[in-house]
Scaffold this motif. Sequence first.
Motif, mmCIF file in Angstrom:
data_model
loop_
_atom_site.group_PDB
_atom_site.id
_atom_site.type_symbol
_atom_site.label_atom_id
_atom_site.label_comp_id
_atom_site.label_asym_id
_atom_site.label_seq_id
_atom_site.Cartn_x
_atom_site.Cartn_y
_atom_site.Cartn_z
ATOM 1 N N ALA A 22 0.739 -1.243 -0.105
ATOM 2 C CA ALA A 22 0.071 0.049 -0.128
ATOM 3 C C ALA A 22 0.655 1.324 0.216
ATOM 4 C CB ALA A 22 -0.847 -0.058 0.984
ATOM 5 N N LYS A 23 1.904 1.204 0.754
ATOM 6 C CA LYS A 23 2.843 2.384 0.881
ATOM 7 C C LYS A 23 3.449 2.656 -0.500
ATOM 8 C CE LYS A 23 3.196 2.318 5.777
ATOM 9 N NZ LYS A 23 4.202 2.125 6.844
ATOM 10 N N ASP A 24 4.079 1.572 -1.098
ATOM 11 C CA ASP A 24 4.807 1.433 -2.313
ATOM 12 C C ASP A 24 3.798 2.066 -3.335
ATOM 13 O OD1 ASP A 24 6.678 0.339 -1.443
ATOM 14 O OD2 ASP A 24 6.186 -1.598 -2.463
ATOM 15 N N LEU A 25 2.320 2.056 -3.095
ATOM 16 C CA LEU A 25 1.566 2.756 -4.012
ATOM 17 C C LEU A 25 1.195 4.092 -3.594
ATOM 18 C CD1 LEU A 25 -0.613 -0.465 -4.822
ATOM 19 C CD2 LEU A 25 0.704 0.722 -6.444
ATOM 20 N N TYR A 26 1.981 4.785 -2.735
ATOM 21 C CA TYR A 26 1.973 6.428 -2.296
ATOM 22 C C TYR A 26 0.676 6.257 -1.110
ATOM 23 C CZ TYR A 26 5.260 6.920 -6.023
ATOM 24 O OH TYR A 26 6.309 6.708 -6.828
ATOM 25 N N SER A 27 0.404 5.175 -0.484
ATOM 26 C CA SER A 27 -0.556 5.579 0.477
ATOM 27 C C SER A 27 0.026 5.917 1.798
ATOM 28 C CB SER A 27 -1.235 4.152 0.893
ATOM 29 O OG SER A 27 -2.108 4.092 1.903
ATOM 30 N N THR A 28 -0.698 6.922 2.483
ATOM 31 C CA THR A 28 0.038 7.150 3.837
ATOM 32 C C THR A 28 -0.194 6.159 4.535
ATOM 33 O OG1 THR A 28 -2.162 8.060 4.548
ATOM 34 C CG2 THR A 28 -0.786 9.626 3.502
ATOM 35 N N ALA A 29 0.615 6.260 5.852
ATOM 36 C CA ALA A 29 0.260 5.000 7.013
ATOM 37 C C ALA A 29 -1.144 4.892 7.475
ATOM 38 C CB ALA A 29 1.223 5.486 8.213
ATOM 39 N N GLY A 30 -1.634 6.079 7.539
ATOM 40 C CA GLY A 30 -3.173 6.181 8.108
ATOM 41 C C GLY A 30 -3.998 5.423 6.992
ATOM 42 N N ARG A 31 -3.897 5.737 5.965
ATOM 43 C CA ARG A 31 -4.817 5.482 4.720
ATOM 44 C C ARG A 31 -4.508 3.906 4.477
ATOM 45 N NH1 ARG A 31 -7.890 7.418 0.604
ATOM 46 N NH2 ARG A 31 -7.461 6.222 -1.405
ATOM 47 N N ALA A 32 -3.094 3.477 4.823
ATOM 48 C CA ALA A 32 -3.036 1.893 4.582
ATOM 49 C C ALA A 32 -3.748 1.301 5.968
ATOM 50 C CB ALA A 32 -1.371 1.696 4.729
ATOM 51 N N PHE A 33 -3.678 1.955 7.000
ATOM 52 C CA PHE A 33 -4.415 0.978 8.071
ATOM 53 C C PHE A 33 -5.850 0.947 7.651
ATOM 54 C CE2 PHE A 33 -6.875 1.597 11.981
ATOM 55 C CZ PHE A 33 -6.406 0.470 12.641
ATOM 56 N N ARG A 34 -6.483 2.058 7.435
ATOM 57 C CA ARG A 34 -7.902 2.236 7.174
ATOM 58 C C ARG A 34 -8.380 1.153 6.151
ATOM 59 N NH1 ARG A 34 -7.537 7.698 6.937
ATOM 60 N NH2 ARG A 34 -8.283 7.769 5.015
ATOM 61 N N LYS A 35 -7.541 1.165 5.075
ATOM 62 C CA LYS A 35 -7.999 0.420 3.791
ATOM 63 C C LYS A 35 -7.386 -1.154 3.874
ATOM 64 C CE LYS A 35 -9.714 3.486 1.181
ATOM 65 N NZ LYS A 35 -11.125 3.259 0.667
ATOM 66 N N VAL A 36 -6.311 -1.314 4.645
ATOM 67 C CA VAL A 36 -5.572 -2.851 4.528
ATOM 68 C C VAL A 36 -5.808 -3.548 5.970
ATOM 69 C CG1 VAL A 36 -3.923 -4.237 4.203
ATOM 70 C CG2 VAL A 36 -4.023 -2.237 2.833
ATOM 71 N N VAL A 37 -5.366 -2.716 7.162
ATOM 72 C CA VAL A 37 -5.082 -3.555 8.324
ATOM 73 C C VAL A 37 -6.530 -3.636 8.902
ATOM 74 C CG1 VAL A 37 -4.431 -3.463 10.774
ATOM 75 C CG2 VAL A 37 -3.160 -2.809 8.680
ATOM 76 N N LEU A 38 -7.308 -2.534 8.926
ATOM 77 C CA LEU A 38 -8.639 -2.480 9.687
ATOM 78 C C LEU A 38 -9.660 -3.368 9.095
ATOM 79 C CD1 LEU A 38 -10.235 -1.240 12.005
ATOM 80 C CD2 LEU A 38 -11.063 0.523 10.255
ATOM 81 N N PRO A 39 -9.903 -3.457 7.576
ATOM 82 C CA PRO A 39 -10.857 -4.454 6.908
ATOM 83 C C PRO A 39 -10.264 -5.744 7.427
ATOM 84 C CG PRO A 39 -10.144 -2.636 5.424
ATOM 85 C CD PRO A 39 -9.295 -2.401 6.726
ATOM 86 N N LEU A 40 -9.097 -6.192 7.356
ATOM 87 C CA LEU A 40 -8.756 -7.570 7.392
ATOM 88 C C LEU A 40 -8.726 -7.919 8.938
ATOM 89 C CD1 LEU A 40 -5.596 -7.777 5.370
ATOM 90 C CD2 LEU A 40 -7.575 -8.952 5.106
ATOM 91 N N SER A 41 -8.973 -6.877 9.923
ATOM 92 C CA SER A 41 -8.868 -7.294 11.588
ATOM 93 C C SER A 41 -10.297 -7.287 11.791
ATOM 94 C CB SER A 41 -8.124 -6.339 12.239
ATOM 95 O OG SER A 41 -8.748 -4.963 12.472
ATOM 96 N N LEU A 42 -11.236 -6.877 10.997
ATOM 97 C CA LEU A 42 -12.647 -6.885 11.276
ATOM 98 C C LEU A 42 -13.326 -8.176 11.957
ATOM 99 C CD1 LEU A 42 -14.647 -4.223 9.132
ATOM 100 C CD2 LEU A 42 -13.984 -4.308 11.691
ATOM 101 N N PRO A 43 -12.788 -9.231 11.119
ATOM 102 C CA PRO A 43 -13.411 -10.678 11.845
ATOM 103 C C PRO A 43 -13.224 -10.720 13.540
ATOM 104 C CG PRO A 43 -12.551 -11.157 9.528
ATOM 105 C CD PRO A 43 -12.267 -9.554 10.156
ATOM 106 N N GLY A 44 -11.866 -10.432 13.768
ATOM 107 C CA GLY A 44 -11.702 -10.405 15.125
ATOM 108 C C GLY A 44 -12.651 -9.384 15.898
ATOM 109 N N VAL A 45 -12.797 -8.172 15.542
ATOM 110 C CA VAL A 45 -13.659 -7.237 16.242
ATOM 111 C C VAL A 45 -14.900 -7.780 16.474
ATOM 112 C CG1 VAL A 45 -14.589 -4.919 16.239
ATOM 113 C CG2 VAL A 45 -12.217 -5.268 15.395
ATOM 114 N N PHE A 46 -15.540 -8.391 15.325
ATOM 115 C CA PHE A 46 -16.926 -8.989 15.268
ATOM 116 C C PHE A 46 -16.709 -10.142 16.377
ATOM 117 C CE2 PHE A 46 -19.465 -12.422 13.261
ATOM 118 C CZ PHE A 46 -20.863 -11.406 13.318
ATOM 119 N N ALA A 47 -15.972 -10.874 16.437
ATOM 120 C CA ALA A 47 -15.956 -12.225 17.113
ATOM 121 C C ALA A 47 -15.937 -11.793 18.616
ATOM 122 C CB ALA A 47 -14.889 -13.252 17.003
ATOM 123 N N GLY A 48 -14.939 -10.660 18.779
ATOM 124 C CA GLY A 48 -14.672 -10.047 20.179
ATOM 125 C C GLY A 48 -16.159 -9.460 20.618
ATOM 126 N N SER A 49 -16.757 -8.680 19.757
ATOM 127 C CA SER A 49 -17.881 -7.981 20.152
ATOM 128 C C SER A 49 -19.174 -9.110 20.704
ATOM 129 C CB SER A 49 -18.437 -7.366 19.086
ATOM 130 O OG SER A 49 -17.536 -6.489 18.494
#
Lengths: 358, 392
Positions: free
Chosen positions: A261-288
Motif C-alpha cells: 500500500a505504501k509503495d502505491l503512495y498510501s499514507t500510513a493512516g490510509r494503509a491502516f484504514r484500507k488494509v489492516v482495519l478491514p482484515l482485522s474486522l473478523p476479530g472485532v466481530f468475534a470479540g464483540s
Amino acid sequence: MTATVAETRVPPWHRRPELVGVGMVLVLGLGAVALAAGWVPDALEPIVAGLLLALVIGVIVVAITGSGDVRRKLAPYGLLQPGFLWLSLFFLAPLWVLFVMSLSTKESRFDPSPTFSWDFSNYTEAFTDFRPQFSRGFGYAAAATVLCIVIGYPMAYVIAFRGGRWKNLLLGMVVVPFFTSYLIRTLAWQTLLADEGPIVGVFDATGFSSVLEFLGVMDNGRLLNTPWAVIGGLTYNFLPFMLLPIYVSLEKIDLRLVDAAKDLYSTAGRAFRKVVLPLSLPGVFAGSLLTFIPAAGDFVNAQFLGGPNTYMIGNSIQNQFLVQNDYPLAAAMAFVLMFIITVAVVIYTRVLGTEDIA
Amino acid sequence: MATKRTTPRSISRRGFLYGSGLLGAAAVIGGSSLLAACGGDDDDSSDATAGGGSGGGSKLVFDNWPEYIDGETVDAFREATGIDFQYLEAYNDNNEYFAKVFPVLSKGERIAADIVAPTFWMAARWISLDWAQKLPLDKVPNAKNLRDDLVNPTWDPTGEYTLPWQTGITGIAYNLKATGRELTSVADLFDPEFKGRIGMLTEMRDTIGLILLSEGKDPSTLETYDDAASAFDKLDKAVSDGQIRAFTGNDYIDDLVSGNFAANIAWSGDVLQLSKENPDIRFVFPEEGAMSWADSMLLVKGSEAADAAAKWMDFVYDPANAARITAEAQYVSPVKGVRDELVKMGGEAAELAESPLLFPDAATLANLRSFANLSEEVEAEYDAKFAEITGA
C-alpha cells in the motif's frame, strides 16, 4: 448375473448407509431430549436408554459387517454423533424445559411443579415490569463492548505489530489477572473505587473529579455504586475476550500488504484504514459477540459495583429464581433475554457481517 | 443475596466464602440427588456429599452459617459421643439455600444435611412446607436452659420444631468519622445530610422492620401488605432520591470501615467486633426500638439422625459449651446461664459478660421486636415489593 445376485443379497441397511446414519443421529438426539426433558415416565427410562444404546450398537454392527464404502459413508454421522448428543442433552432439552416452564402457572408460591397452561402473562409481565432492567442490561453491555474495542484494539495492535520478542509476555500479562476468580476481581474494584480509595483520592487531588462530576460520571463525590462503575467493571472483566480475537486476526495479517500500500503512495493512516482495519474486522466481530452476549446477562458487576438504581436484567432473573421462587416468570425473562440477544446478533451480523472479507 | 452474619475476623476471607458457599451448596444438591438415587450409603468417607446416610443415627450433618462457632466444640462433641459429626459452613443465605434444596425436598426426597440453620422466618417456611420433623425434645434435657422469651416463639408456636442456635439484634451502625456526630435514631438514616451514603440490608425483615419502628408501628403484628405499606413507600422514596447507596448483606462491613457508608442498618455481633478495632465504628439501639432475630436449628424431614441431633442440641445447650460459642461468635446466646460461664472463663470472655450488646438491659429488651409471621401470600407480596424497590 452374479452381480445382480450380490445386489439383491445386500441388506437394505447396507444399501443406503447415509439414511442409517441420519436416522441414528436424529433418533438418538430426540431420545436424549426425551429422557432429559422428562417426557418418558420414570419406569420406562431404563428401557428407552437401553433401546438407544442398542441402536448405537446396531449401527456399529452395520458398519463392521458392511463394505469399506458403507463405513466411509457412515463415518461422518458417527463423528457427528457425540456433538449432537451433547447439544441435545445440555442445550435442546434444558431449552425445552425452560420454554415449558415459561408458559406455566403456579398454584401457590411454593408449588414444586408449575402446570403448563400457555400462560403468556409471564411474558407480558417480563416485558412490562422489567423494562428498566432490560434497557440497563443491554445499554451497559453495549457501552462496555464499545469501551472494550476502544481499549482492546490498540493494545492488540501494539502487541501484534510492535511486540517483537515481548509478544508472549505481553499477552501473558493480559491474561494472567484472569487466573483469579471473577468474583474476587470484581470485589477488588470495590476497594479501588471506594470513596476514600486510591482512584477517587487521585481524582480529588488533581481536581479531575469536578470534571467527572460535570460529565455525570461521578455522583456526589463517588464512583462506586454508579452506572459507570458497573460499565467499568464489565469492560475490565470482558476485555480479554475482545483483545484476544482481535490479536489473532491482526497477527495473521501479512505486513507486506501494508508495504505494498505504501509503495502505491498510501499514507500510513490510509494503509491502516484500507488494509489492516478491514482484515482485522473478523476479530472485532468475534470479540464483540464474546463480550456483549455474556455482559448483557451479567449480574455480578451490578451486584457489587452498582446500587439499587443500576441493577441489570441478570440481577432480576436471579432474584426471581432465588428469592421470589417464581420459576415461570424467571424462565420467561430468560427467554426474552435470549430472544433480544439473538435478534441483536442477527442484525449485527447482517450489518457488520464479515464473511466476504474473511 | 450476599452472605450474612459472618463475623468479620478476616474480611478478605469473604470472597472465599462466596465461592465455598456455592461449592458447598452444589455439594448439597449433588450429594442429595445421589443419595436419593441410590438410597442410603454406608461409605465412611468424611466429605460433605457422603453425609447423612442410613447409619442408624451415628452420623450427623449440620449446615450452619459461616464463622458461627468456636474451634473446640465440634471436636469435643465428637469425642464425648463418638458420633461421626460433620459441621459444615454451607448455609450462606436463606433464600439461596432454600432455592437449592427446594427441588429436592418438595419432591419428598431428602438432603444431605440433618440439621440446618434457617433464620426464624425461613424456619417458619420450612415448618409450613412440612420439611421439618419434630425434635425429640425428651432427649434434650438441656432444652430447659432455653431463654424464657424464646419459648414457643411466633415462628414455631408449639416450640416442637426448632431450638435457636444464636439470636441477635438489628440496629444502626455508623462511622463517627463519616457522620461527624452521634446518631440515635432510624430517622437519622433519612437525613439528607447523608445522601448517597446510607446502606440498608437485603434482609427485607430487618430493613422494613426498622423503618416501621421509626414510624411508631409494631412490626410484630403485621398481617397484610397495607400494614407495612407506609414503610415500603418511605423506602421507595429514599431509593429514588438517591439517599440509599446500596442494599447489602454482611458486606456492609467493608463499606462501613472504608467510609462508603456513613451509617447503615447492621447486626450487633458484626459491629461489636469492628468497634473493638476501630472506636469510630459505633452500634446503637435506635431510640424507636430495634429488631431481634434468631437463627434456628431445625431437624430436616427424612433425616434418620434424630437421636444424634438431640445429643448435639443437648450438648450446645449446656451453658459451658454455649458460653464457648458465644465468646467466639459474639451473638446473643439463647441459652440461660451463659453469662456466668463467661465470667468463669475470665479474660476477654469475662469482658463480654459486661457487653450491653450481648446482654442487653431490661429497657432495651422491652424495645425489641421480632418481625411478624407472614402468610404465604402476604410474604410473597412483601418480597416482590421489596425486590422492586431494591432494583432487582
